[in-house]
Design a protein around this motif. Sequence first.
Motif, PDB file in Angstrom:
ATOM      1  N   PHE A 109       0.802  -1.228   0.000  1.00 47.89           N
ATOM      2  CA  PHE A 109       0.000   0.000   0.000  1.00 47.89           C
ATOM      3  C   PHE A 109       0.831   1.273   0.000  1.00 47.89           C
ATOM      4  CE2 PHE A 109       0.156   1.994   4.223  1.00 47.89           C
ATOM      5  CZ  PHE A 109       0.810   1.033   4.958  1.00 47.89           C
ATOM      6  N   ALA A 110       1.997   1.230   0.640  1.00 50.44           N
ATOM      7  CA  ALA A 110       2.775   2.461   0.804  1.00 50.44           C
ATOM      8  C   ALA A 110       3.892   2.604  -0.234  1.00 50.44           C
ATOM      9  CB  ALA A 110       3.378   2.503   2.209  1.00 50.44           C
ATOM     10  N   SER A 111       3.973   1.658  -1.193  1.00 48.16           N
ATOM     11  CA  SER A 111       5.158   1.648  -2.068  1.00 48.16           C
ATOM     12  C   SER A 111       5.349   2.968  -2.817  1.00 48.16           C
ATOM     13  CB  SER A 111       5.096   0.475  -3.054  1.00 48.16           C
ATOM     14  OG  SER A 111       4.018   0.642  -3.958  1.00 48.16           O
ATOM     15  N   GLY A 112       4.249   3.562  -3.286  1.00 46.44           N
ATOM     16  CA  GLY A 112       4.361   4.815  -4.040  1.00 46.44           C
ATOM     17  C   GLY A 112       4.913   5.945  -3.193  1.00 46.44           C
ATOM     18  N   TYR A 113       4.372   6.071  -1.977  1.00 45.40           N
ATOM     19  CA  TYR A 113       4.845   7.139  -1.108  1.00 45.40           C
ATOM     20  C   TYR A 113       6.276   6.884  -0.640  1.00 45.40           C
ATOM     21  CZ  TYR A 113       0.147   9.077  -1.022  1.00 45.40           C
ATOM     22  OH  TYR A 113      -1.047   9.643  -1.380  1.00 45.40           O
ATOM     23  N   ILE A 114       6.612   5.619  -0.409  1.00 45.28           N
ATOM     24  CA  ILE A 114       7.979   5.298   0.008  1.00 45.28           C
ATOM     25  C   ILE A 114       8.959   5.721  -1.093  1.00 45.28           C
ATOM     26  CG2 ILE A 114       9.577   3.371   0.418  1.00 45.28           C
ATOM     27  CD1 ILE A 114       7.266   1.998   1.978  1.00 45.28           C
ATOM     28  N   GLN A 115       8.637   5.381  -2.333  1.00 46.19           N
ATOM     29  CA  GLN A 115       9.546   5.719  -3.416  1.00 46.19           C
ATOM     30  C   GLN A 115       9.613   7.230  -3.649  1.00 46.19           C
ATOM     31  OE1 GLN A 115      11.761   4.036  -4.625  1.00 46.19           O
ATOM     32  NE2 GLN A 115      12.382   4.989  -6.542  1.00 46.19           N
ATOM     33  N   SER A 116       8.463   7.892  -3.612  1.00 44.92           N
ATOM     34  CA  SER A 116       8.466   9.352  -3.810  1.00 44.92           C
ATOM     35  C   SER A 116       9.251  10.051  -2.699  1.00 44.92           C
ATOM     36  CB  SER A 116       7.036   9.897  -3.830  1.00 44.92           C
ATOM     37  OG  SER A 116       6.329   9.425  -4.949  1.00 44.92           O
ATOM     38  N   ALA A 117       9.033   9.602  -1.469  1.00 41.25           N
ATOM     39  CA  ALA A 117       9.726  10.236  -0.337  1.00 41.25           C
ATOM     40  C   ALA A 117      11.228   9.960  -0.405  1.00 41.25           C
ATOM     41  CB  ALA A 117       9.149   9.748   0.982  1.00 41.25           C
ATOM     42  N   ALA A 118      11.594   8.774  -0.876  1.00 34.01           N
ATOM     43  CA  ALA A 118      13.017   8.459  -1.020  1.00 34.01           C
ATOM     44  C   ALA A 118      13.640   9.367  -2.069  1.00 34.01           C
ATOM     45  CB  ALA A 118      13.196   6.991  -1.397  1.00 34.01           C
ATOM     46  N   GLN A 119      12.913   9.573  -3.172  1.00 33.85           N
ATOM     47  CA  GLN A 119      13.444  10.433  -4.233  1.00 33.85           C
ATOM     48  C   GLN A 119      13.573  11.877  -3.763  1.00 33.85           C
ATOM     49  OE1 GLN A 119      10.658   9.645  -7.409  1.00 33.85           O
ATOM     50  NE2 GLN A 119      11.917   8.034  -8.282  1.00 33.85           N
ATOM     51  N   LYS A 120      12.685  12.300  -2.879  1.00 38.62           N
ATOM     52  CA  LYS A 120      12.733  13.669  -2.349  1.00 38.62           C
ATOM     53  C   LYS A 120      13.755  13.799  -1.215  1.00 38.62           C
ATOM     54  CE  LYS A 120       9.086  15.931  -4.251  1.00 38.62           C
ATOM     55  NZ  LYS A 120       9.171  17.259  -4.859  1.00 38.62           N
TER      56      LYS A 120
END
Length: 479
Positions: A109-120
């Motif tokens: 469920f959190a994969s998108g936010y995890i990846q976006s937050a990692a990129q930021k």
Amino acid sequence: MEKNKKGGRGVKKSSFLVLLSFLLVIPLLGVKNTAQAATNFADVPTSHRAAKEIYYLAEGDIAKGVSPSSFGPNKKVNRAEAVTFIGRALQLNGTKRATSFKDVDPGMFASGYIQSAAQKGILTGYSDGTYRPYKEVTRGEMAIMISRAFGYSFNNTTSGAANALISRGIAQGKGDGSFGASDLITRADYAVFLARAINPKFRVVSNTVDFKNARWVNVDSLNIRTGPKDSYAKIGAVKQNQQVLSAFKVGAWDYIKYGSFEGFVHGSYLRTTAEATNAGNVDPRIAKQVIVLDPGHGGSDPGATGFGIYEKNVVLDTGLKTRNLFSETPFQIKMTRSTDTYISLSGRVSYAKSVGANTFISIHANAGGGTGSETYYYSAYQNPNVADSKLLASKIQSRMLNAWKLANRGVKNGNFHVIRENTMPAVLVELGFIDTKKDNDMLRSDYWRNAAAKAIYLGTLDYYKAKGYQVDALYDVAK
Ligand SMILES: [Zn+2]
């Protein structure tokens, strides 16, 4: 639609009176309050100490329950939930997808936010390549996450992050004077911290924000809301060309002051100049500019190594972070590589030529036992791009020095394939020395790689500005 929010669980201090009027008005008028019905957690009664913060986050769909009717306030918050709350607040891309962590399934469920937050650069994983999404969050981790998400300057330590929160009235120390950095936190506590970070009206100290950035409204009428989403109640509006004062941003939204109003407006309707000239707008020529970012090495070529890390990984991550900044601008950004793959030097040059690059920036880490940052251009009198290459190199070098404050090794003429053989202004930046402890500490740090990415981004803007392009409005991206 969902009205009556003015009297709902907004940010009013007189919650007792609000509750009283709510109880009186509803039976008399028979008004249905769908907003409240939608966010009624059985385990968070109005009397709950974190009720107003939890319902505030729920109003913007920033926090959701563990089920439709229960919030789970006493459950410990885990790293997946924590980043999801932040990702929703900052309006990051939450689309489920592959991540750079080996223990986060693309379908999680959190994969998108995890990846976006990692990129930021908001979160980092562990040195073994995991994110550990179900690990419970400590107060110290929460402080670092929130500090990074909201752009607080801190020295990249837990105590620095704790101080950043305490000084803003977002967190308080514990009774014994410590911050309790290793204590786990509950979902209720996490909601309180996050709500305070988003909206200063929840903070335990007043006057913690500085409305220092003058902005002008660029649309007929701009709504002021209680939170950084369209779903939050409207508390007022500002007319075109009026000045507002912005304190900080939450994603695309600005927290502003206008007369007696303090609230959120969408930042895309603000300009940075009083006059509605093109000064607040970005030069239309920018959209035609192709910038190629070239993280050195990759795949079978690790580049330099030091203290257990590889140049190829450090520069790739820095390149991706730089791309991320440019992705919020009209520039066309291309990368010679965006994964851990081998590309020959001539392959990089032919790629840049094939995409019609106007600017080429190669990113490397140095080795050989020195310290400091340096940026190269290639000086050959027959090359028409020497002056521009040198200008770009000097702008990036200057921003790097300002960002990392390592020794200034200068802007140099370097005979490197990728800057010699290219046919557009081209530079090669050596961020620091991977085999020197001091420099390596920065290269291995997600925080400092973010700072390097900002330096490359800002240096490139400085270059375009010096070349006569109107790019003032793009500086905010790196704030
Ligand atoms: Zn290299």
